[in-house]
Design a protein around this motif. Sequence first.
Motif, PDB file in Angstrom:
ATOM      1  N   GLN A 170       7.312  -6.557  -4.560  1.00 55.27           N
ATOM      2  CA  GLN A 170       7.809  -5.930  -3.152  1.00 55.27           C
ATOM      3  C   GLN A 170       7.881  -6.923  -1.976  1.00 55.27           C
ATOM      4  O   GLN A 170       9.008  -6.976  -1.357  1.00 55.27           O
ATOM      5  CB  GLN A 170       6.726  -4.937  -2.727  1.00 55.27           C
ATOM      6  N   MET A 180       0.894  -5.421  -0.620  1.00 52.07           N
ATOM      7  CA  MET A 180       1.947  -5.373  -1.416  1.00 52.07           C
ATOM      8  C   MET A 180       1.886  -6.028  -2.744  1.00 52.07           C
ATOM      9  O   MET A 180       1.117  -7.044  -2.905  1.00 52.07           O
ATOM     10  CB  MET A 180       3.215  -5.767  -0.380  1.00 52.07           C
ATOM     11  N   GLY A 236       3.068   3.517   5.949  1.00 52.07           N
ATOM     12  CA  GLY A 236       3.578   2.221   5.809  1.00 52.07           C
ATOM     13  C   GLY A 236       4.170   2.132   4.143  1.00 52.07           C
ATOM     14  O   GLY A 236       5.311   1.731   3.974  1.00 52.07           O
ATOM     15  N   LYS A 237       3.347   2.920   3.198  1.00 53.52           N
ATOM     16  CA  LYS A 237       3.884   2.791   1.997  1.00 53.52           C
ATOM     17  C   LYS A 237       5.339   3.882   1.662  1.00 53.52           C
ATOM     18  O   LYS A 237       5.969   3.089   0.944  1.00 53.52           O
ATOM     19  CB  LYS A 237       2.723   3.377   0.952  1.00 53.52           C
ATOM     20  N   PHE A 273       3.152  -2.045   6.275  1.00 52.67           N
ATOM     21  CA  PHE A 273       3.079  -1.622   4.801  1.00 52.67           C
ATOM     22  C   PHE A 273       1.782  -1.963   4.089  1.00 52.67           C
ATOM     23  O   PHE A 273       1.697  -1.272   3.235  1.00 52.67           O
ATOM     24  CB  PHE A 273       4.170  -2.537   4.164  1.00 52.67           C
ATOM     25  N   LEU A 285       8.075   1.273   3.275  1.00 57.43           N
ATOM     26  CA  LEU A 285       8.308   0.177   2.371  1.00 57.43           C
ATOM     27  C   LEU A 285       9.108   0.566   1.114  1.00 57.43           C
ATOM     28  O   LEU A 285      10.162  -0.061   0.991  1.00 57.43           O
ATOM     29  CB  LEU A 285       6.881  -0.351   1.821  1.00 57.43           C
ATOM     30  N   LYS A 286       8.809   1.723   0.540  1.00 64.72           N
ATOM     31  CA  LYS A 286       9.510   2.380  -0.760  1.00 64.72           C
ATOM     32  C   LYS A 286      10.957   2.531  -0.320  1.00 64.72           C
ATOM     33  O   LYS A 286      11.832   2.170  -0.763  1.00 64.72           O
ATOM     34  CB  LYS A 286       8.985   3.386  -1.431  1.00 64.72           C
ATOM     35  N   GLN A 341      -3.667  -4.191   9.151  1.00 69.62           N
ATOM     36  CA  GLN A 341      -2.642  -2.881   8.836  1.00 69.62           C
ATOM     37  C   GLN A 341      -2.741  -2.095  10.169  1.00 69.62           C
ATOM     38  O   GLN A 341      -4.117  -1.763  10.351  1.00 69.62           O
ATOM     39  CB  GLN A 341      -2.663  -2.613   7.553  1.00 69.62           C
ATOM     40  N   HIS A 399       0.314  -6.720   4.688  1.00 71.16           N
ATOM     41  CA  HIS A 399       1.605  -6.693   5.816  1.00 71.16           C
ATOM     42  C   HIS A 399       1.005  -5.705   7.071  1.00 71.16           C
ATOM     43  O   HIS A 399       0.188  -4.721   6.834  1.00 71.16           O
ATOM     44  CB  HIS A 399       2.617  -6.014   5.260  1.00 71.16           C
ATOM     45  N   GLY A 440       0.846   2.352  10.152  1.00 69.52           N
ATOM     46  CA  GLY A 440       1.154   1.746   8.914  1.00 69.52           C
ATOM     47  C   GLY A 440       0.291   2.370   7.739  1.00 69.52           C
ATOM     48  O   GLY A 440       0.699   2.539   6.597  1.00 69.52           O
TER      49      GLY A 440
END
Length: 150
Positions: A132, A128, A65-66, A125, A69-70, A57, A122, A61
């Motif tokens: 996801q 995961m 990243g999180k 992200f 992603l959401k 990562q 990822h 990120g």
Amino acid sequence: MKSIFDQNTRAELIRRIAQISEANKAEWGKMDVYQMLKHNTFWNGWILGTADHTFNQVILGELFGKIALKRMIKDDKPFDRNIPTSSQFKVTKSEIDLEAEKSNWIRLINAYETYNNPGFIHDFFGKMTKEQIGVLVYKHTDHHLRQFGL
């Protein structure tokens, strides 16, 4: 939400991939149809853990990243056009066998039926969940098929 782990969703994507031809032109972005195919086979091999490439990562990120992603997988809305591609997944060559690459992509899509890559991280992200990953893979595939009018 659609997920690559759903058999009917995979069948829909495979039907769309099978329609790809040299005549398909990008409605946005810089990839040609060959680059898009190669990008997707490379990317899916990474997600599935079947190809010899793993990435850690990136710092950005780790920070965002999180949250990103959401935002990207919270609903059925397709990915925006022209979202940036990580440099490690940019394909510059267009010299591939179109039919062979389509077959390879279809094989990779079918491989999600028995997905098992618990160590996947990822590059943006981070770690995961399988849920996801399922939504992300569907949306990524749909994004590139829509990019070429499919």
